[in-house]
Design an enzyme around this catalytic site. Structure first.
Site, PDB file in Angstrom:
ATOM      1  N   LYS A  36       0.862  -1.497  -0.007  1.00  0.00           N
ATOM      2  CA  LYS A  36       0.051   0.133  -0.100  1.00  0.00           C
ATOM      3  C   LYS A  36       0.864   1.409   0.022  1.00  0.00           C
ATOM      4  CE  LYS A  36      -0.487   0.254   4.986  1.00  0.00           C
ATOM      5  NZ  LYS A  36      -1.500  -0.395   5.924  1.00  0.00           N
ATOM      6  N   ARG A 131      -7.791   0.539  17.031  1.00  0.00           N
ATOM      7  CA  ARG A 131      -8.069   0.670  15.730  1.00  0.00           C
ATOM      8  C   ARG A 131      -9.056  -0.381  15.354  1.00  0.00           C
ATOM      9  NH1 ARG A 131      -3.826   1.199  10.619  1.00  0.00           N
ATOM     10  NH2 ARG A 131      -4.811  -1.145  10.301  1.00  0.00           N
TER      11      ARG A 131
HETATM   12  C1  PLP Z   1      -0.564  -1.048   6.754  1.00  0.00           C
HETATM   13  C2  PLP Z   1      -1.013  -2.296   7.419  1.00  0.00           C
HETATM   14  C3  PLP Z   1       0.175  -3.454   7.525  1.00  0.00           C
HETATM   15  C4  PLP Z   1       1.487  -3.197   7.046  1.00  0.00           C
HETATM   16  O1  PLP Z   1       2.237  -2.399   8.122  1.00  0.00           O
HETATM   17  P1  PLP Z   1       3.761  -2.335   8.243  1.00  0.00           P
HETATM   18  O2  PLP Z   1       4.146  -1.548   9.201  1.00  0.00           O
HETATM   19  O3  PLP Z   1       4.145  -1.362   6.920  1.00  0.00           O
HETATM   20  O4  PLP Z   1       4.471  -3.581   7.946  1.00  0.00           O
HETATM   21  C5  PLP Z   1      -0.206  -4.548   8.067  1.00  0.00           C
HETATM   22  N1  PLP Z   1      -1.446  -5.004   8.493  1.00  0.00           N
HETATM   23  C6  PLP Z   1      -2.541  -4.105   8.305  1.00  0.00           C
HETATM   24  C7  PLP Z   1      -3.988  -4.233   8.686  1.00  0.00           C
HETATM   25  C8  PLP Z   1      -2.108  -2.849   7.730  1.00  0.00           C
HETATM   26  O5  PLP Z   1      -3.144  -1.695   7.524  1.00  0.00           O
END
Ligand code: PLP
Length: 655
Positions: A36, A131
């Protein structure tokens, strides 16, 4: 190169993915690679897959759709609970989604039944970060409800920590997740596939060996991209932290007093500016990037001694006094990036994206020309003579530009226009010939040469794309044509196949023009020069999702801007662009020798400008020239023009 630009080192990303999947694998955890932060870049996803991640994950449905359309065949994971408006697309595109709202899961189930699918759910629980997720006390009952829904499968449970309130994974909260999983499995006598223990902030526990054995899945983004775990922000051994490099250009260089002068109000963002006690004058550089593009506080200058002072929407001010060298207008200053800064750069359409590695820039790889003596797809004979009029001269001219060129001559028997045949009969004949071209293209790419097809009518484009797409799943196309070429057999008023070829390239045509259809995603296609459309075709084309620049757009924007916009659209989702030149895109005054002329086309200079601008992108990976109808034996003006355009396209560099 245009600045600001971000360089993305795909080899480093692959290496990082490989190091982290090995590390997690040793502890029994599978890795979902999270893209993302790169706006779901297919190139980055491919690099992660090459490095061994099990799934590709993103929080945006549109990114996952683009990934699927661009050859990412891994399981796709939606990280954010889908919106009610995204239910259909989620079931269609995504294999697994993280969910925390029973009402939504119910809708996913109903839709999955409708689509005759099973959709996998990872039920999220909130272990303290507040969250997404059900409170732990509600998880067992919710799991039961999900198990009873017909369209979904409870694939696992998971949690996300650190992102909102900074709550770290700990042996306690991770054990709670493990216990919930064990309880679900016992109560409902099922086996959960995934117990998903968080994001990059969970790596520390994995490395330390304190992650409970039941946890068998993590979702890693930042750690793969930037080589850091995110609980303590420590660098991960065996990873490359600088896979991304932002390059910006100096637009002013001057010595100025450090102190501002005048009455202080609020800055451009409504903040009270910081004060400084420094009374000296220092050399500073003004850079062409700003808060609209990135988080300036997250920029780490690569040259020691440069200091970020701050900025506004479109300007960044850095102190270069201690840099040990001067920076003048036009000089480039490079930065490494923190996560928020990277997120901004990838999202900003003003920051050009340059992918390095895995598909390395190859110069002078050699060109291979195929002649396609075809007019079966046309409105008359004539175009079968074009290879004869073009190929020999083209080889000489390209060799003159410094290329190694092979001319394979006509690679198939001539197939000529025949007004007595039905469209289906014509398509059957064309298919055989186009299969030859597809095979030629695959072989040429395997031999590390640039495939260049000389038609023939425009229907041969389906053949070269059919080959290209077998080797380059992320490729895109810019087609130059006066006509929409987006009919199918039902809407076509003439039954001529060249008027359906664009539809055939994206599998929107009921007639098959090559055995393995190109299946190019519509968002990877740009059509330039359009001025002649049938009414049924107009509707199909405008609803298709293909980006179109009509002659009017070219008049208003100018050709250079059109090419820049076209490439900007394609750079995000493609790793190479096929250029299809239907000579009728040019004005008949300059290119009279075409199958079907259409007034009001692109003039000589604009046509060259387009090719030169495309050459400069370094993204052109194959090309075709079609729709010429030279007169036998004559020294043809239009053929000469086509040769010149291909030289412009290939004159500076290939790929
Ligand atoms: C963005 C996200 C991740 C990845 O997070 P990083 O810190 O970039 O590894 C994993 N799980 C969810 C639900 C996320 O929103």
């Amino acid at each position: 190169m245009d600045y600001p630009a971000i360089e993305i080192n795909l080899d480093a990303i692959r290496e990082n993915a490989s190091a982290l999947t090995a590390l997690c694998g040793k502890r029994g955890l599978a890795v979902a690679g999270v893209v993302k932060c790169t706006c779901g870049s297919p190139a980055v996803a491919s690099a992660m897959v090459a490095g061994g991640v099990k799934q590709i994950a993103d929080s945006r449905l549109e990114n996952l759709e683009r990934l699927r359309n661009n050859g990412i065949n891994s399981e796709l994971l939606l990280l954010r609970s889908p919106m009610k408006s995204q239910i259909t697309g989620t079931v269609k595109i995504v294999d697994i989604s993280l969910n925390s709202e029973l009402e939504i899961i119910e809708m996913l189930s109903t839709e999955a039944v409708r689509q005759r699918k099973k959709h996998d759910i990872i039920l999220m629980t909130d272990l303290g970060d507040r969250r997404e997720g059900l409170m732990p006390g509600d998880v067992i009952a919710a799991a039961g409800a999900i198990i009873r829904m017909p369209g979904v499968r409870l694939a696992g449970i998971g949690t996300n920590l650190t992102c909102f309130r900074g709550i770290l994974p700990s042996p306690q909260n991770m054990q709670l997740l493990a216990d919930l999983a064990t309880e679900i499995e016992a109560v409902y006598t099922i086996k959960l596939r995934w117990i998903s223990g968080g994001n990059s902030s969970s790596l520390k526990m994995i490395i330390d060996g304190t992650m409970p054995a039941k946890i068998n899945h993590v979702r890693l983004g930042e750690s793969i991209l930037l080589g850091r775990e995110t609980a303590a922000g420590e660098l991960l051994s065996g990873t490359e932290p600088d896979a991304f490099c932002l390059k910006t250009e100096v637009i002013e260089s001057s010595v100025k007093p450090s102190q501002p002068e005048g009455i202080t109000g609020l800055d451009a963002f409504g903040h009270i500016p910081a004060t400084s006690s420094d009374n000296s004058s220092r050399r500073r550089a003004l850079l062409g990037i700003g808060r609209e593009d990135t988080v300036l506080e997250g920029l780490r200058p690569c040259v020691p001694g440069i200091k970020v002072l701050g900025g506004s929407s479109d300007h960044l001010i850095v102190d270069v006094e201690d840099a040990g060298r001067s920076f003048g207008a036009g000089d480039i200053i490079a930065f490494n990036l923190t996560y928020p800064a990277l997120l901004g750069c990838m999202t900003s359409s003003y920051v050009n994206k340059h992918y390095l590695g895995i598909h390395p820039e190859q110069k002078n790889i050699g060109i291979r020309i195929a002649g396609m003596p075809v007019s079966i797809g046309a409105n008359r004979t004539g175009s079968e003579l074009a290879p004869e009029a073009v190929c020999t001269r083209l080889k000489e001219k390209l060799a003159g530009v410094g290329h190694v060129v092979e001319n394979w001559g006509n690679i198939a028997e001539p197939v000529l226009y025949n007004g007595n045949l039905t469209p289906e009969q014509k398509a059957a004949l064309l298919l055989k010939t186009n299969d030859c071209l597809a095979q030629f293209t695959v072989k040429t790419m395997d031999d590390n040469r640039f495939p260049l097809a000389v038609g023939g009518d425009h229907s041969i484009t389906a053949g070269i794309l059919g080959g290209l797409r077998q080797r380059k799943k992320n490729s895109g196309m810019i087609m130059f044509s006066a006509f929409g070429e987006f009919n199918d057999a039902k809407t076509s008023m003439t039954g001529n196949l060249h008027g359906m070829v664009l539809a055939a390239c994206c599998n929107r045509c009921d007639l098959r023009m090559v055995s393995i259809p190109p299946g190019m995603p519509v968002e990877n296609i740009v059509l330039i020069g359009l001025r002649n459309v049938d009414s049924a075709e107009r509707k199909l084309l405008s609803q298709s999702g293909i980006k179109i620049f009509t002659m009017e757009d070219i008049d208003v924007l100018g050709m250079h801007e059109v090419i820049i916009q076209a490439c900007r659209r394609l750079t995000h989702c493609t790793d190479g662009i096929h250029i299809s030149i239907g000579m009728n895109f040019a004005d008949p005054a300059e290119a009279p020798g075409v199958l079907l002329a259409s007034r009001g086309g692109v003039n000589y200079r604009e046509a060259h400008l387009a090719m030169e601008a495309l050459a400069a992108t370094g993204m052109v990976c194959s090309a075709d020239l079609t729709e010429l109808a030279p007169v036998a034996g004559a020294n043809d003006q239009t053929a000469e023009f086509g040769i010149e355009l291909l030289c412009s396209l290939l004159g500076q560099k290939i790929i």
